[in-house]
Motif scaffolding. Structure first.
Motif, PDB file in Angstrom:
ATOM      1  N   LYS A 311      -7.014  -2.546  -3.799  1.00 52.00           N
ATOM      2  CA  LYS A 311      -5.917  -2.844  -2.885  1.00 52.00           C
ATOM      3  C   LYS A 311      -4.972  -1.655  -2.661  1.00 52.00           C
ATOM      4  CE  LYS A 311      -5.773  -7.829  -3.714  1.00 52.00           C
ATOM      5  NZ  LYS A 311      -4.999  -8.969  -4.278  1.00 52.00           N
ATOM      6  N   THR A 313      -3.096   1.333  -1.243  1.00 54.21           N
ATOM      7  CA  THR A 313      -2.921   1.710   0.171  1.00 54.21           C
ATOM      8  C   THR A 313      -2.826   3.220   0.368  1.00 54.21           C
ATOM      9  OG1 THR A 313      -0.527   1.425  -0.055  1.00 54.21           O
ATOM     10  CG2 THR A 313      -1.801  -0.465   0.743  1.00 54.21           C
ATOM     11  N   LYS A 338      -5.204   2.814   3.380  1.00 54.23           N
ATOM     12  CA  LYS A 338      -5.260   1.583   4.173  1.00 54.23           C
ATOM     13  C   LYS A 338      -4.037   1.329   5.051  1.00 54.23           C
ATOM     14  CE  LYS A 338      -8.280  -0.861   0.949  1.00 54.23           C
ATOM     15  NZ  LYS A 338      -8.469  -2.047   0.095  1.00 54.23           N
ATOM     16  N   ALA A 371      -6.736   7.078   8.758  1.00 51.54           N
ATOM     17  CA  ALA A 371      -7.389   6.591   7.535  1.00 51.54           C
ATOM     18  C   ALA A 371      -8.188   7.705   6.881  1.00 51.54           C
ATOM     19  CB  ALA A 371      -8.311   5.421   7.878  1.00 51.54           C
TER      20      ALA A 371
END
Length: 396
Positions: A311, A313, A338, A371
């Motif tokens: 998770k 980022t 992310k 990204a």
């Protein structure tokens, strides 16, 4: 022109040497002082030019060479710095010339130690390890029991591959009671490079006790324990039969690794590498534990760490700090994992003392790149005391 005719005169009639040297020294002093004036005006180019001229005029004094050694080293002109320090030491180690006053002699004697140490360090940096070892050993003979020299010599022995001699020296160093945080860090790095990972961990452990704010000490401890655990796993596979003693040691190592890795996470929360260490240790502990409840607890921890990794980022990398008087400059790189491109990302750095007390805070905001893209950042943090380490938080 004066230099060349002086040389010719002395060649024809050597008895002129004292008079010629007096003329040379007088000229040396005038030009050297011009170099000092340029230095005081922050004209480093002018100071170097004058010091070089002074050194060409007269070879009987070390001051110009000492200054040139420092100037060249600061400009990363390492070979020139080495030659300057070697020349200075040759003068400083000669019999004391006639006519030298006590104040000048005291200054010369005071400068010999730093010049010799700087030379040894520069030779090490240039990978001239045999010469560096000789320089450190000569220093030891003249000035025994200098801690920095002992650490430097051990480092050179590791780089040369003389691990037996290096480890003997490290054993002696780790038994001392006067080591500071920086000495423990240097010893740890040397032992790690020498592949003595358990002793490297010992050194980094002591460094972290003295400076709980230092992310590098915690990271290096975790890394040393991780590699040491791998070596123990290899021993376990080779042994095959009764491995209870190795298993007990592995539990001890991985338990400490978890604590060290978590310490890094608290300071450097967007570091992805340390999460891999943490997950691996929890996994190992789940396999090594005989208690079913503990096994389940560790498996849950593995899942938590992997979920955090998945998770994440952003990722932070290449963080470097440059302490200065009253402030610390921090530079680094942020990688977007992310976050939507263009999103403002705020990074707040806190500088801490060696015991964890905050001594300064500042933040910087960068726009998220595409990204997987990377963006550099820089922030200057005003400080109210000596910095021992740093931590940061990220929001977006």
């Amino acid at each position: 022109a004066a230099d060349s005719v002086f040389k010719k005169a002395q060649e024809i009639y050597p008895a002129y040497e004292p008079e010629i040297n007096a003329e040379r020294e007088e000229a040396w002093l005038r030009v050297y002082n011009e170099g000092i004036v340029a230095l005081q005006a922050n004209d480093i180019d002018g100071a170097i030019r004058m010091m070089e001229l002074a050194d060409a005029i007269y070879q009987g004094r070390p001051e110009a060479k000492l200054n040139l050694g420092a100037f060249y080293a600061n400009r990363n002109e390492v070979d020139k710095a080495i030659v300057a320090y070697q020349g200075a030491l040759e003068i400083l180690r000669r019999p004391v010339p006639e006519g030298i006053d006590s104040a000048t002699l005291a200054m010369w004697q005071e400068n010999e130690q730093p010049a010799a140490f700087n030379l040894a360090q520069l030779l090490t940096f240039s990978e001239r390890y045999d010469e560096a070892e000789a320089a450190y050993r000569e220093f030891r003979e003249r000035y025994p029991d200098n801690l920095d020299v002992e650490v430097g010599l051990a480092d050179v022995l590791v780089r040369k591959g003389d691990l037996e001699a290096a480890n003997e020296l490290y054993d002696a160093l780790l038994s001392r009671t006067d080591l500071g945080y920086r000495e423990y860090m240097r010893i740890g790095v040397g032992l790690f490079e020498g592949e003595v990972y358990d002793r490297a961990a010992e050194a980094f452990r002591q460094a972290l006790k003295l400076n709980t704010s230092d992310r590098d000490a915690a990271y290096n401890l975790a890394q040393s324990l991780y590699v040491y655990a791998g070596k123990l796993d290899e021993q376990k596979k080779a042994q095959g039969a009764d491995t209870k003693a190795i298993d007990a040691k592995l539990i001890e190592v991985h338990t400490e690794l978890v604590a060290a890795a978590q310490h890094v996470v608290d300071l450097d929360p967007a570091n992805q590498n340390i999460l891999a260490y943490l997950a691996r240790s929890y996994q190992a502990l789940s396999q090594l534990s005989a208690d079913r409840a503990k096994q389940n607890e560790y498996r849950n921890k593995v899942a938590e760490v992997l979920d955090r990794h998945e998770k994440a980022t952003v990722e932070m990398a290449n963080i470097t700090v440059y302490p200065d008087e009253g402030q610390v400059r921090v530079v680094g790189t942020l990688r977007n994992l992310k976050v939507k491109a263009g999103t403002p990302i705020r990074i707040e750095f806190t500088m801490m003392s060696m015991n964890g007390t905050p001594v300064g805070t500042a933040d910087v905001t960068v726009d998220a790149p595409a990204a997987e893209g990377m963006v550099p950042f820089e922030v200057v943090v005003p400080t109210s005391g000596e910095m021992g380490g740093w931590k940061y938080s990220i929001s977006h």
